[in-house]
Structure formats: structure tokens, C-alpha cells
Design a protein around this motif. Structure first.
Motif, PDB file in Angstrom:
ATOM      1  N   ASN A  30     -85.037  32.841  87.046  1.00 49.10           N
ATOM      2  CA  ASN A  30     -84.303  33.635  88.020  1.00 49.10           C
ATOM      3  C   ASN A  30     -83.146  34.372  87.356  1.00 49.10           C
ATOM      4  O   ASN A  30     -82.918  35.548  87.625  1.00 49.10           O
ATOM      5  N   ALA A  31     -82.409  33.701  86.486  1.00 46.35           N
ATOM      6  CA  ALA A  31     -81.282  34.326  85.794  1.00 46.35           C
ATOM      7  C   ALA A  31     -81.757  35.487  84.925  1.00 46.35           C
ATOM      8  O   ALA A  31     -81.109  36.537  84.867  1.00 46.35           O
ATOM      9  N   THR A  32     -82.895  35.336  84.270  1.00 48.08           N
ATOM     10  CA  THR A  32     -83.455  36.397  83.434  1.00 48.08           C
ATOM     11  C   THR A  32     -83.855  37.589  84.285  1.00 48.08           C
ATOM     12  O   THR A  32     -83.589  38.738  83.922  1.00 48.08           O
ATOM     13  N   GLN A  33     -84.479  37.333  85.427  1.00 48.64           N
ATOM     14  CA  GLN A  33     -84.896  38.413  86.315  1.00 48.64           C
ATOM     15  C   GLN A  33     -83.699  39.151  86.880  1.00 48.64           C
ATOM     16  O   GLN A  33     -83.687  40.379  86.968  1.00 48.64           O
ATOM     17  N   VAL A  34     -82.663  38.436  87.262  1.00 54.92           N
ATOM     18  CA  VAL A  34     -81.458  39.060  87.809  1.00 54.92           C
ATOM     19  C   VAL A  34     -80.790  39.915  86.745  1.00 54.92           C
ATOM     20  O   VAL A  34     -80.374  41.049  87.009  1.00 54.92           O
ATOM     21  N   ALA A  35     -80.702  39.410  85.522  1.00 53.51           N
ATOM     22  CA  ALA A  35     -80.089  40.170  84.431  1.00 53.51           C
ATOM     23  C   ALA A  35     -80.896  41.430  84.128  1.00 53.51           C
ATOM     24  O   ALA A  35     -80.323  42.508  83.911  1.00 53.51           O
ATOM     25  N   ALA A  36     -82.218  41.326  84.127  1.00 54.36           N
ATOM     26  CA  ALA A  36     -83.070  42.490  83.875  1.00 54.36           C
ATOM     27  C   ALA A  36     -82.914  43.511  84.996  1.00 54.36           C
ATOM     28  O   ALA A  36     -82.836  44.725  84.740  1.00 54.36           O
ATOM     29  N   PHE A  37     -82.832  43.062  86.228  1.00 59.38           N
ATOM     30  CA  PHE A  37     -82.652  43.964  87.365  1.00 59.38           C
ATOM     31  C   PHE A  37     -81.303  44.667  87.266  1.00 59.38           C
ATOM     32  O   PHE A  37     -81.204  45.871  87.476  1.00 59.38           O
ATOM     33  N   ALA A  38     -80.265  43.925  86.924  1.00 59.16           N
ATOM     34  CA  ALA A  38     -78.930  44.516  86.806  1.00 59.16           C
ATOM     35  C   ALA A  38     -78.886  45.562  85.700  1.00 59.16           C
ATOM     36  O   ALA A  38     -78.242  46.607  85.839  1.00 59.16           O
ATOM     37  N   THR A  39     -79.583  45.323  84.607  1.00 63.57           N
ATOM     38  CA  THR A  39     -79.612  46.274  83.507  1.00 63.57           C
ATOM     39  C   THR A  39     -80.316  47.551  83.915  1.00 63.57           C
ATOM     40  O   THR A  39     -79.834  48.644  83.627  1.00 63.57           O
TER      41      THR A  39
END
Length: 98
Positions: free
Chosen positions: A84-93
Motif C-alpha cells: 500500500n505504501a509503495t502504491q501511494v508513493a507511486a500515485f503521489a509521484t
């Protein structure tokens, strides 16, 4: 495919990996056993996953993760939180470039 079984066993040492017979859709059962011979993991993979070097790396990574869960070294909820943290970071980028 015997070479793949050896590669898996080498990558997962001290565990022993073996491939089952080919299924009707080209799938193979991978069984991982501990040093006592007890089955720790059984998972079905398609032949393409075992023949492609990049996909085989993903298979080994997944089996390593499953072994850590089976050994109690990591909880499944930790894996979900990391994803989830990886997906959120990718979305934010990606949103920052829009």
C-alpha cells in the motif's frame, strides 16, 4: 525444467524445491520442503513464469516472502502495508507531474 528445480533449490537454500508434473494448462506445482522433508509451501506457477529469467526472479522473491511468513518472521499484514505504501508513493509521484 530440472535445471529450474535446481536453481530454485539453490536460491531458497536450505529449503529444497521440486517441480510437479505439467498440468493441463502448462502449469507446474512447486513444492518447497524444509530440511526435515516437511512441505512448507506449495504453489502453482505457469511454465512461462519459470522459463523467463525476469519472471523467475519474481517467483523466487515471492517464495522468499512466503517462507518468511511461514517461518513467522513477517506478518502478512506487514506485506500488505508495504504494498500500500509503495502504491501511494507511486500515485503521489505521478500526480506531481500532472
Amino acid at each position: 525444467m530440472e535445471n529450474i528445480s535446481l536453481l530454485l533449490s539453490e536460491a531458497l537454500a536450505p529449503y529444497q524445491a521440486s517441480l510437479g508434473p505439467v498440468g493441463t494448462h502448462g502449469e507446474r506445482l512447486v513444492t518447497v520442503r524444509n530440511t526435515a522433508g516437511a512441505t512448507v509451501i506449495e504453489h502453482v506457477f505457469f511454465a512461462a513464469q519459470l522459463c523467463d529469467r525476469r519472471q523467475l526472479t519474481d517467483v523466487v522473491d515471492g517464495l522468499h516472502r512466503d517462507l518468511m511468513v511461514a517461518e513467522g518472521r513477517i506478518e502478512p499484514c506487514v506485506i500488505a502495508a508495504m504494498r500500500n505504501a509503495t502504491q501511494v508513493a507511486a500515485f503521489a509521484t505521478t500526480r506531481a507531474f500532472v
